[in-house]
Design a protein around this motif. Structure first.
Motif, PDB file in Angstrom:
ATOM      1  N   ILE A 264       0.955  -1.066  -0.083  1.00 45.71           N
ATOM      2  CA  ILE A 264      -0.019   0.051  -0.121  1.00 45.71           C
ATOM      3  C   ILE A 264       0.748   1.270  -0.011  1.00 45.71           C
ATOM      4  O   ILE A 264       0.613   2.225  -0.864  1.00 45.71           O
ATOM      5  N   ILE A 265       1.978   1.211   0.863  1.00 50.05           N
ATOM      6  CA  ILE A 265       2.687   2.449   0.925  1.00 50.05           C
ATOM      7  C   ILE A 265       3.445   2.500  -0.424  1.00 50.05           C
ATOM      8  O   ILE A 265       3.745   3.777  -0.760  1.00 50.05           O
ATOM      9  N   HIS A 266       3.959   1.598  -1.197  1.00 50.47           N
ATOM     10  CA  HIS A 266       4.577   1.722  -2.538  1.00 50.47           C
ATOM     11  C   HIS A 266       3.619   2.321  -3.481  1.00 50.47           C
ATOM     12  O   HIS A 266       4.191   3.010  -4.147  1.00 50.47           O
ATOM     13  N   VAL A 267       2.560   2.032  -3.264  1.00 46.61           N
ATOM     14  CA  VAL A 267       1.673   2.627  -4.406  1.00 46.61           C
ATOM     15  C   VAL A 267       1.324   4.007  -4.056  1.00 46.61           C
ATOM     16  O   VAL A 267       1.385   4.959  -4.824  1.00 46.61           O
ATOM     17  N   VAL A 268       0.966   4.277  -2.746  1.00 47.95           N
ATOM     18  CA  VAL A 268       0.632   5.614  -2.379  1.00 47.95           C
ATOM     19  C   VAL A 268       1.894   6.643  -2.477  1.00 47.95           C
ATOM     20  O   VAL A 268       1.957   7.662  -2.746  1.00 47.95           O
ATOM     21  N   GLY A 269       3.030   6.175  -2.133  1.00 44.58           N
ATOM     22  CA  GLY A 269       4.340   6.985  -2.241  1.00 44.58           C
ATOM     23  C   GLY A 269       5.116   6.791  -3.321  1.00 44.58           C
ATOM     24  O   GLY A 269       6.453   6.824  -3.299  1.00 44.58           O
ATOM     25  N   CYS A 270       4.679   6.317  -4.294  1.00 43.87           N
ATOM     26  CA  CYS A 270       5.453   6.007  -5.623  1.00 43.87           C
ATOM     27  C   CYS A 270       6.126   7.104  -5.847  1.00 43.87           C
ATOM     28  O   CYS A 270       7.287   7.244  -6.349  1.00 43.87           O
TER      29      CYS A 270
END
Length: 127
Positions: free
Chosen positions: A55-61
């Motif tokens: 989730i963090i990878h997607v949001v913080g791309c």
């Protein structure tokens, strides 16, 4: 079987991390208590990483691209601190004394886990 092997690898990596990084400690009453704590904290760490990291990878791309991936080190440290907080909710004798021990602990844990995974035969994909 793969899950249990991964859990043991993470517990061993966590144990080595507690010995290498000051500010991260397991304060059980006995060696057995420490071993159980390490396994439970490794389980918490695995669940936190499996659920939140994608989730963090997607949001913080954007941040990953903008910082050329260095943001991942901060994310790993924060996930390590979250693991400490969750372990505290279960009254586990595991403690991380702030951001910098979490930062270095996440790096050591990742490297040690990776090295152990190289030595231990992994699962095979039958694709």
């Amino acid at each position: 079987m793969w899950f249990l092997l991964r859990l043991v690898i993470n517990a061993i990596a966590l144990w080595i991390t507690t010995m290498v990084v000051s500010g991260i400690e397991v304060t059980g009453e006995s060696a057995t208590s420490d071993a159980v704590t390490l396994i439970l904290v490794a389980l918490i760490f695995g669940v936190v990483n499996a659920v939140l990291k994608p989730i963090i990878h997607v949001v913080g791309c954007f941040f990953y691209v903008f910082t050329l991936g260095l943001f991942a080190l901060v994310v790993n440290a924060l996930l390590f601190l979250l693991t400490d907080w969750i372990a505290g909710l279960f009254d586990l004798p595991f403690q991380v004394d702030g951001f910098w021990p979490a930062f270095w602990g996440a790096i050591v844990m990742a490297v040690v886990s990776w090295l152990i995974s190289i030595v231990v035969p992994g699962r095979t994909d039958d694709r």
